[in-house]
Design a protein around this motif. Structure first.
Motif, mmCIF file in Angstrom:
data_model
loop_
_atom_site.group_PDB
_atom_site.id
_atom_site.type_symbol
_atom_site.label_atom_id
_atom_site.label_comp_id
_atom_site.label_asym_id
_atom_site.label_seq_id
_atom_site.Cartn_x
_atom_site.Cartn_y
_atom_site.Cartn_z
ATOM 1 N N ARG A 39 0.805 -1.227 0.000
ATOM 2 C CA ARG A 39 0.000 0.000 0.000
ATOM 3 C C ARG A 39 0.836 1.274 0.000
ATOM 4 O O ARG A 39 0.390 2.290 -0.518
ATOM 5 C CB ARG A 39 -0.936 0.015 1.217
ATOM 6 N N GLN A 40 2.043 1.250 0.551
ATOM 7 C CA GLN A 40 2.826 2.485 0.636
ATOM 8 C C GLN A 40 3.269 3.010 -0.735
ATOM 9 O O GLN A 40 3.682 4.147 -0.853
ATOM 10 C CB GLN A 40 4.026 2.330 1.571
ATOM 11 N N PHE A 41 3.135 2.188 -1.780
ATOM 12 C CA PHE A 41 3.516 2.614 -3.125
ATOM 13 C C PHE A 41 2.313 2.961 -3.998
ATOM 14 O O PHE A 41 2.471 3.292 -5.167
ATOM 15 C CB PHE A 41 4.361 1.530 -3.808
ATOM 16 N N VAL A 42 1.118 2.892 -3.437
ATOM 17 C CA VAL A 42 -0.111 3.198 -4.171
ATOM 18 C C VAL A 42 -0.370 4.700 -4.096
ATOM 19 O O VAL A 42 -0.311 5.295 -3.027
ATOM 20 C CB VAL A 42 -1.310 2.410 -3.587
ATOM 21 N N ARG A 43 -0.647 5.310 -5.245
ATOM 22 C CA ARG A 43 -0.974 6.740 -5.324
ATOM 23 C C ARG A 43 -2.271 6.880 -6.099
ATOM 24 O O ARG A 43 -2.385 6.375 -7.224
ATOM 25 C CB ARG A 43 0.129 7.527 -6.037
ATOM 26 N N ASP A 44 -3.257 7.560 -5.519
ATOM 27 C CA ASP A 44 -4.556 7.781 -6.165
ATOM 28 C C ASP A 44 -5.187 6.456 -6.595
ATOM 29 O O ASP A 44 -5.729 6.356 -7.688
ATOM 30 C CB ASP A 44 -4.419 8.723 -7.364
ATOM 31 N N VAL A 48 2.100 1.535 -10.583
ATOM 32 C CA VAL A 48 2.778 1.079 -11.791
ATOM 33 C C VAL A 48 3.791 0.032 -11.361
ATOM 34 O O VAL A 48 4.590 0.265 -10.451
ATOM 35 C CB VAL A 48 3.468 2.247 -12.532
ATOM 36 N N LEU A 49 3.736 -1.142 -12.002
ATOM 37 C CA LEU A 49 4.598 -2.257 -11.643
ATOM 38 C C LEU A 49 5.487 -2.667 -12.803
ATOM 39 O O LEU A 49 5.021 -2.830 -13.930
ATOM 40 C CB LEU A 49 3.737 -3.456 -11.226
ATOM 41 N N ASN A 50 6.763 -2.844 -12.506
ATOM 42 C CA ASN A 50 7.722 -3.381 -13.457
ATOM 43 C C ASN A 50 7.528 -4.897 -13.443
ATOM 44 O O ASN A 50 7.711 -5.532 -12.412
ATOM 45 C CB ASN A 50 9.134 -3.002 -12.999
ATOM 46 N N ALA A 70 7.870 -9.796 -5.984
ATOM 47 C CA ALA A 70 8.777 -8.700 -6.332
ATOM 48 C C ALA A 70 9.284 -8.056 -5.050
ATOM 49 O O ALA A 70 8.652 -8.164 -3.993
ATOM 50 C CB ALA A 70 8.058 -7.665 -7.196
ATOM 51 N N ARG A 71 10.414 -7.384 -5.166
ATOM 52 C CA ARG A 71 11.004 -6.705 -4.018
ATOM 53 C C ARG A 71 10.652 -5.218 -4.065
ATOM 54 O O ARG A 71 10.789 -4.572 -5.094
ATOM 55 C CB ARG A 71 12.509 -6.903 -4.008
ATOM 56 N N PHE A 72 10.196 -4.712 -2.941
ATOM 57 C CA PHE A 72 9.901 -3.297 -2.762
ATOM 58 C C PHE A 72 10.713 -2.844 -1.558
ATOM 59 O O PHE A 72 10.538 -3.384 -0.462
ATOM 60 C CB PHE A 72 8.406 -3.065 -2.499
ATOM 61 N N SER A 73 11.594 -1.884 -1.767
ATOM 62 C CA SER A 73 12.476 -1.393 -0.702
ATOM 63 C C SER A 73 13.189 -2.548 -0.002
ATOM 64 O O SER A 73 13.322 -2.571 1.222
ATOM 65 C CB SER A 73 11.686 -0.559 0.307
ATOM 66 N N GLY A 74 13.623 -3.535 -0.784
ATOM 67 C CA GLY A 74 14.395 -4.651 -0.259
ATOM 68 C C GLY A 74 13.592 -5.772 0.362
ATOM 69 O O GLY A 74 14.162 -6.777 0.773
ATOM 70 N N ALA A 143 7.428 0.755 -8.778
ATOM 71 C CA ALA A 143 7.443 1.084 -7.362
ATOM 72 C C ALA A 143 8.653 0.450 -6.685
ATOM 73 O O ALA A 143 9.037 0.862 -5.605
ATOM 74 C CB ALA A 143 6.162 0.607 -6.702
ATOM 75 N N THR A 144 9.290 -0.523 -7.313
ATOM 76 C CA THR A 144 10.467 -1.140 -6.725
ATOM 77 C C THR A 144 11.607 -0.139 -6.630
ATOM 78 O O THR A 144 12.516 -0.316 -5.849
ATOM 79 C CB THR A 144 10.939 -2.362 -7.543
ATOM 80 N N ASP A 145 11.552 0.927 -7.394
ATOM 81 C CA ASP A 145 12.576 1.956 -7.341
ATOM 82 C C ASP A 145 12.182 3.075 -6.384
ATOM 83 O O ASP A 145 12.870 4.069 -6.291
ATOM 84 C CB ASP A 145 12.812 2.558 -8.738
#
Length: 166
Positions: A39-44, A48-50, A70-74, A143-145
């Motif tokens: 959820r911390q990478f969701v906007r509106d 967007v996912l790679n 997938a990895r998000f912030s490690g 969002a992984t970045d």
């Protein structure tokens, strides 16, 4: 017998086209209570996912769901996206891809650790070819970045802006 939507076939075809040409496939997703993402990478209510081979593990693109790790912030997350919630698929490098109309909403979003509930029946809709500007494609990094700066330079959405090609 109900006819299967063309959307999952188009998504798989464009994914294959991206990888065959050395591009990085990204999907824009509407997030609701059926979508399992951090959820911390969701906007509106969008993310967007790679979905490239390098960014995912155990990618499965079925007729009803796209699933992968997938990895998000490690930290590794199990991602589950209903096909009905995919808004677009495109190549990050040149913005070429396809957008799909927004289908009926399924409620509020949940974190990737939450259990998903059954989906509402999606309404059929026709896809559209799209192209993003190189700046918008760069802004729509996975969002992984981490969150990307908005147009005004502030940290925030990093949301892709798709241009319809007729």
């Amino acid at each position: 017998m109900q006819e299967i939507s063309t959307k999952p076939y188009l998504l798989r075809a464009l994914y294959e086209w991206c990888t065959d040409n050395g591009y990085t496939p990204h999907i824009a997703v509407r997030v609701d209570n059926q979508t399992r993402v951090p959820r911390q990478f969701v906007r509106d209510n969008e993310i967007v996912l790679n979905i490239s081979f390098e960014a995912t593990s155990q990618l499965q693109m079925g007729n009803e769901w796209i699933e992968f790790s997938a990895r998000f912030s490690g930290k590794s997350h199990k991602i589950e996206v209903p096909i009905a919630n995919v808004l677009a698929i495109y190549a990050r490098e040149n913005g070429q891809g396809m957008a799909f109309p927004v289908e009926s909403a399924g409620g509020e979003a949940q974190d990737s650790g939450a259990d998903a509930e059954p989906a509402d029946e999606p309404s059929p809709a026709a896809p559209r070819a799209v192209e993003t500007s190189p700046a918008a494609a760069a802004e729509a990094e996975s969002a992984t970045d981490g969150p990307q700066p908005d147009d005004d330079g502030s940290k925030g959405g990093g949301r892709a802006r798709l241009k319809i090609v007729k």
